[in-house]
Scaffold this active site. Sequence first.
Site, PDB file in Angstrom:
ATOM      1  N   GLY A   1      -3.271  -2.970   9.276  1.00 50.86           N
ATOM      2  CA  GLY A   1      -4.593  -3.006   8.674  1.00 50.86           C
ATOM      3  C   GLY A   1      -5.381  -1.755   9.006  1.00 50.86           C
ATOM      4  N   ALA A   2      -6.613  -1.958   9.461  1.00 52.48           N
ATOM      5  CA  ALA A   2      -7.486  -0.826   9.764  1.00 52.48           C
ATOM      6  C   ALA A   2      -6.959   0.039  10.904  1.00 52.48           C
ATOM      7  CB  ALA A   2      -8.881  -1.326  10.098  1.00 52.48           C
TER       8      ALA A   2
ATOM      9  N   GLY B   1       0.876 -10.330  -8.470  1.00 52.19           N
ATOM     10  CA  GLY B   1       2.246 -10.619  -8.039  1.00 52.19           C
ATOM     11  C   GLY B   1       2.737  -9.437  -7.227  1.00 52.19           C
TER      12      GLY B   1
ATOM     13  N   ASP C   1       0.722  -4.015  -0.844  1.00 54.86           N
ATOM     14  CA  ASP C   1       1.553  -3.586  -1.965  1.00 54.86           C
ATOM     15  C   ASP C   1       1.218  -2.156  -2.376  1.00 54.86           C
ATOM     16  OD1 ASP C   1       2.827  -6.066  -2.071  1.00 54.86           O
ATOM     17  OD2 ASP C   1       1.268  -6.897  -3.351  1.00 54.86           O
TER      18      ASP C   1
ATOM     19  N   GLY D   1       5.605  -8.059  -6.789  1.00 52.69           N
ATOM     20  CA  GLY D   1       6.463  -7.119  -7.498  1.00 52.69           C
ATOM     21  C   GLY D   1       5.677  -6.243  -8.454  1.00 52.69           C
TER      22      GLY D   1
ATOM     23  N   GLU E   1       8.957 -13.119  -3.435  1.00 49.12           N
ATOM     24  CA  GLU E   1       8.302 -14.083  -4.320  1.00 49.12           C
ATOM     25  C   GLU E   1       9.206 -14.520  -5.473  1.00 49.12           C
ATOM     26  OE1 GLU E   1       3.526 -13.271  -3.669  1.00 49.12           O
ATOM     27  OE2 GLU E   1       4.480 -12.442  -5.453  1.00 49.12           O
TER      28      GLU E   1
ATOM     29  N   MET F   1      -0.397 -14.101 -12.370  1.00 46.43           N
ATOM     30  CA  MET F   1      -1.807 -13.930 -12.669  1.00 46.43           C
ATOM     31  C   MET F   1      -2.578 -14.411 -11.451  1.00 46.43           C
ATOM     32  SD  MET F   1      -4.064 -12.764 -14.688  1.00 46.43           S
ATOM     33  CE  MET F   1      -3.284 -12.619 -16.303  1.00 46.43           C
TER      34      MET F   1
ATOM     35  N   THR G   1      -6.623  -7.822  -0.801  1.00 50.07           N
ATOM     36  CA  THR G   1      -5.523  -8.538  -1.438  1.00 50.07           C
ATOM     37  C   THR G   1      -4.332  -7.642  -1.767  1.00 50.07           C
ATOM     38  OG1 THR G   1      -7.097 -10.087  -2.406  1.00 50.07           O
ATOM     39  CG2 THR G   1      -4.878 -10.079  -3.326  1.00 50.07           C
TER      40      THR G   1
ATOM     41  N   ARG H   1     -12.131  -1.840  -3.346  1.00 46.66           N
ATOM     42  CA  ARG H   1     -12.342  -2.315  -4.708  1.00 46.66           C
ATOM     43  C   ARG H   1     -11.847  -3.759  -4.807  1.00 46.66           C
ATOM     44  NH1 ARG H   1      -9.082   2.891  -7.179  1.00 46.66           N
ATOM     45  NH2 ARG H   1     -10.540   4.507  -6.466  1.00 46.66           N
TER      46      ARG H   1
END
Length: 297
Positions: A214-215, A39, A245, A41, A138, A12, A241, A278
């Site tokens: 990244g960009a 997470g 993933d 995964g 993780e 979470m 964030t 977002r």
Amino acid sequence: MTHIVVLGSTNMDLVAYVAKAPRRGETVTGREFRTIPGGKGANQAIAAARAGATVSMIGAVGTDAYGPELRSTLEHSGVDTDLLRTIEGPSGTAHIVVDDEGGNAIVVIPGANGTVDHLAPGDEGLIASADALLLQLEIPMPAVVAGARAARAHGVRTVLTPAPVQPLPPELLTATDLLVANEYEAITLTGRTDAVDAAGALLESVPAVVVTLGAAGSLYLARGAEPLAVPAPQVTAVDSTGAGDTFVGALAVALGAERPIREALRWAAAAAALSVQRPGASASMPYRSEIEAQYTS
């Protein structure tokens, strides 16, 4: 339809949004706080499911209030959770600070994820049925290695995200088909000073490497092939964030559909570009129709 199995973490995310992240010893006032299922995964599983794959999740949640919510979020995104274990105690949590430039700093508390140190009954059979296995770091390394070995034994493509970055055992690298690292991870793993040199060094241990920039897009190197640089769509980031993933989940779907590598990387970049516009990790991940619209725009 491509079948992807994810062996990894569910957390979470406890996210604080601030104008500027605090320095050591500093207190700042944030403007918003959210709890968002995440997470690495679970994020990759949701990204792949929304991008159009059939996805199964292997991992663990706790018996706290977060556990059922994490499981429900995966299921509502179309991810099969039959082999997602429930462990007595707390679920994993990630404590995240996001600044106004979309940058983030994260502290992860493993919780139930720390108990996933081996393959449980049924896990290898599920991996064997897949087209690809997605791995991150993780959960304890023994489970990651066991998953990679199972995939290799059954001819399943293994995609490894080396995050949080740490030394990689030779037996894991031997069983990895594609390593996808961001620039920091690639440089940290190799001790090199730039992404190109780092990717080349990683290629000594695995047959193919993607370094995300990244960009600036991504860099792809494979043994016996010319390096390939792929730009990313130029967008204004709100929260980065879940971008990595999202990229990995979408890339696995594109490769499963046998798209040429340049197209696959562009498609994954389109998905990541949508996600950074977002807030949140799993909440920001786009659906296949959105990715196609961004890809063709």
